[in-house]
Design an enzyme around this catalytic site. Structure first.
Site, short mmCIF file in Angstrom:
data_model
loop_
_atom_site.label_atom_id
_atom_site.label_comp_id
_atom_site.label_asym_id
_atom_site.label_seq_id
_atom_site.Cartn_x
_atom_site.Cartn_y
_atom_site.Cartn_z
N CYS A 114 0.80 -1.13 0.08
CA CYS A 114 0.00 0.10 -0.22
C CYS A 114 0.78 1.26 -0.11
O CYS A 114 0.70 2.41 -0.52
CB CYS A 114 -0.89 -0.16 1.29
SG CYS A 114 -1.92 -1.61 1.31
N HIS A 274 -3.96 6.84 1.20
CA HIS A 274 -4.16 5.74 0.57
C HIS A 274 -5.48 5.19 0.71
O HIS A 274 -6.21 5.38 2.08
CB HIS A 274 -3.02 4.72 1.13
CG HIS A 274 -3.28 3.16 0.98
ND1 HIS A 274 -3.70 2.85 -0.37
CD2 HIS A 274 -3.58 2.28 1.79
CE1 HIS A 274 -4.20 1.47 -0.29
NE2 HIS A 274 -4.05 1.11 1.12
N ASN A 304 -9.98 -0.56 -2.44
CA ASN A 304 -8.70 -0.45 -2.26
C ASN A 304 -7.65 -1.07 -3.26
O ASN A 304 -7.79 -2.12 -3.41
CB ASN A 304 -8.22 -1.17 -0.82
CG ASN A 304 -6.88 -1.23 -0.28
OD1 ASN A 304 -5.84 -0.83 -1.21
ND2 ASN A 304 -6.83 -1.22 0.93
O1 UT7 Z 1 -4.52 -1.54 2.44
C1 UT7 Z 1 -4.13 -2.44 3.09
C2 UT7 Z 1 -4.20 -2.14 4.62
N1 UT7 Z 1 -5.57 -2.84 4.91
C3 UT7 Z 1 -6.31 -2.03 5.77
O2 UT7 Z 1 -5.86 -0.97 6.03
C4 UT7 Z 1 -7.69 -2.89 6.28
C5 UT7 Z 1 -7.79 -2.35 7.62
N2 UT7 Z 1 -8.84 -3.15 8.10
C6 UT7 Z 1 -10.11 -3.03 8.00
O3 UT7 Z 1 -10.39 -2.23 6.81
C7 UT7 Z 1 -11.37 -3.82 8.35
O4 UT7 Z 1 -10.71 -4.41 9.61
C8 UT7 Z 1 -11.91 -4.79 7.73
C9 UT7 Z 1 -12.76 -3.97 6.67
C10 UT7 Z 1 -11.06 -5.81 6.97
C11 UT7 Z 1 -12.95 -5.69 8.47
O5 UT7 Z 1 -13.80 -4.83 9.14
P1 UT7 Z 1 -14.03 -5.15 10.86
O6 UT7 Z 1 -14.96 -4.03 11.23
O7 UT7 Z 1 -12.60 -4.83 11.36
O8 UT7 Z 1 -14.59 -6.31 11.07
P2 UT7 Z 1 -13.99 -7.78 11.58
O9 UT7 Z 1 -12.97 -8.63 10.76
O10 UT7 Z 1 -13.70 -7.36 12.99
O11 UT7 Z 1 -15.01 -8.92 11.34
C12 UT7 Z 1 -16.38 -8.58 12.09
C13 UT7 Z 1 -17.35 -9.43 11.90
C14 UT7 Z 1 -16.81 -11.14 11.69
O12 UT7 Z 1 -18.01 -11.85 12.12
P3 UT7 Z 1 -18.16 -12.37 13.64
O13 UT7 Z 1 -16.76 -13.06 14.24
O14 UT7 Z 1 -18.31 -11.18 14.36
O15 UT7 Z 1 -19.38 -13.25 13.48
C15 UT7 Z 1 -16.33 -11.21 10.53
O16 UT7 Z 1 -16.39 -12.72 10.24
O17 UT7 Z 1 -17.68 -9.26 10.18
C16 UT7 Z 1 -17.41 -10.67 9.57
N3 UT7 Z 1 -16.98 -10.30 8.06
C17 UT7 Z 1 -17.84 -10.04 7.21
N4 UT7 Z 1 -19.34 -10.03 7.09
C18 UT7 Z 1 -19.77 -9.89 6.00
C19 UT7 Z 1 -15.69 -10.08 7.75
N5 UT7 Z 1 -15.95 -9.78 6.39
C20 UT7 Z 1 -17.17 -9.87 6.08
C21 UT7 Z 1 -17.82 -9.50 4.72
N6 UT7 Z 1 -19.10 -9.71 4.75
N7 UT7 Z 1 -17.13 -9.39 3.59
#
Ligand code: UT7
Length: 347
Positions: A114, A274, A304
């Site tokens: 990134c 970014h 992204n």
């Molecule tokens: O550019 C490179 C650098 N990358 C970043 O900067 C990414 C930084 N991180 C993020 O943007 C966020 O952490 C994400 C968008 C990747 C994820 O969002 P979050 O709010 O941190 O969600 P989480 O990973 O804590 O997951 C919450 C819930 C989980 O379910 P449970 O365990 O609470 O039942 C996941 O399984 O959301 C679930 N989940 C989804 N649900 C529907 C994860 N991905 C998805 C999805 N659709 N695509």
């Protein structure tokens, strides 16, 4: 003092628009979840008949070269940033040299994910400032759509990323009111495995099982059927851990750039962060007390695009007339490595 200026800028995104709704046919996800957690509404995916990281980069480069008012033959160095190269090796730089029929100039590939474009810009900036080169082509391009896990298992990664490319031509300038003022590069390898694609690679670790690694036939240690069966050929991301670090390092590296040049956040005409996640950009905006007019986001449309996100956003903002001559523009990025970086420039 010799500085580098962006003499021309271009972007290219594939025609194929993929909405959040489209992704629900492959995995258990929803438009609501994706928009709420990331701000993304849609992204672009390369076509399946020959569009590659290099071809997209070349399209963006052609526009940047034309806008710089030079011919491709005048380019004297290439710096190409990507995490999704056409080949494991050689890198995309030489493929651009071939595609644009350039002279036998140097071509350097940057692997900083990134932060790749800001790192690439910084490298090119040093070559310009020393007087070594006069027209450097800097490209950030990604084709994520061919390397993601589109099952529910991979949904936290797959929904975020999109394909596209951005490019600039850097040239020297003596104008004290124009050009790159400074760049700031950082890394912290402690968290290298938090956001990574482990394979194919030469790490001596057969899924945490060193005994199995020793048993594996020689060639299989690099890329085996077992790895593919276990989906270990896809990127891994601990999203919340990346998020927590990003919201600290983004403001830090922006403040570092401002301090180095005697500016305050209020002096920024446009911040191009970014495009990792709209929530991250909004958090950074709040922390620095920037207005909506001072920050440009387009993750909603493109997702992204990793090394391409900064040049795509910069190009789009410039095309929309949001950047004028003399404006103070800040580029900032954070991602896998971890690596993070900023560049402060006068347009
Ligand atoms: O550019 C490179 C650098 N990358 C970043 O900067 C990414 C930084 N991180 C993020 O943007 C966020 O952490 C994400 C968008 C990747 C994820 O969002 P979050 O709010 O941190 O969600 P989480 O990973 O804590 O997951 C919450 C819930 C989980 O379910 P449970 O365990 O609470 O039942 C996941 O399984 O959301 C679930 N989940 C989804 N649900 C529907 C994860 N991905 C998805 C999805 N659709 N695509």
């Amino acid at each position: 003092m010799l500085r580098s200026k962006i003499a021309g800028i271009g972007m290219y995104v594939p025609k194929n628009i993929v909405t959040n709704q489209d992704l629900t046919q492959y995995m258990d996800t929803s438009d609501e979840w994706i928009q709420e957690r990331t701000g993304i509404k849609q992204r672009r995916y390369a076509d399946r008949t020959g569009e590659t990281t290099t071809t997209m980069g070349v399209e963006a480069a052609k526009i940047a070269i034309e806008r710089a008012g030079i011919t491709a033959q005048e380019i004297d160095f290439i710096v190409f940033a990507t995490l999704s190269p056409d080949y494991y090796f050689p890198g995309c730089g030489v493929l651009v040299q071939r595609a644009l029929k350039l002279k036998e100039i140097g071509a350097l590939d940057i692997r900083n994910q990134c932060s790749g474009f800001v790192y690439a810009l910084s490298v090119a900036d040093q070559f310009i400032k020393t007087g070594m080169y006069k027209n450097i082509l800097v490209i950030g391009s990604e084709k994520h759509s061919f390397g993601l896990d589109f099952s529910t298992r991979g949904r936290n990664v797959a929904v975020i990323f999109g394909d596209g490319a951005g490019a600039v031509v850097l040239q020297p300038t003596q104008d004290p009111n124009q050009g790159i003022l400074s760049t700031h590069l950082h890394s912290d390898g402690e968290s290298a495995e938090i956001l990574a694609m482990y394979n194919p690679g030469t790490h001596a670790n057969h899924w945490g099982n060193y005994a199995a690694f020793k048993e594996a036939p020689l060639g299989d240690q690099f890329m085996s059927h077992e790895m593919i069966d276990n989906a270990q050929n896809f990127p891994f991301m601990d999203g919340p851990a990346v998020f927590k670090k990003a919201v600290v390092k983004f403001p830090e590296v922006i403040q570092e750039a401002l301090r180095a040049n005697g500016y305050q956040p209020g002096d920024i005409n446009l911040l191009i962060p970014h495009q990792a996640n709209l929530r991250i950009a909004q958090f950074v905006q709040q922390q620095l007390k920037l207005s909506d007019q001072q920050v440009y986001n387009n993750i909603q449309q493109y997702g992204n695009t990793t090394a391409a996100s900064v040049p795509i956003a910069l190009c789009e903002a410039w095309e929309k007339g949001k950047i004028k001559k003399g404006d103070l523009v800040c580029l900032a990025a954070f991602g896998s490595g971890f690596t993070w970086a900023s560049a402060l420039l006068k347009w």
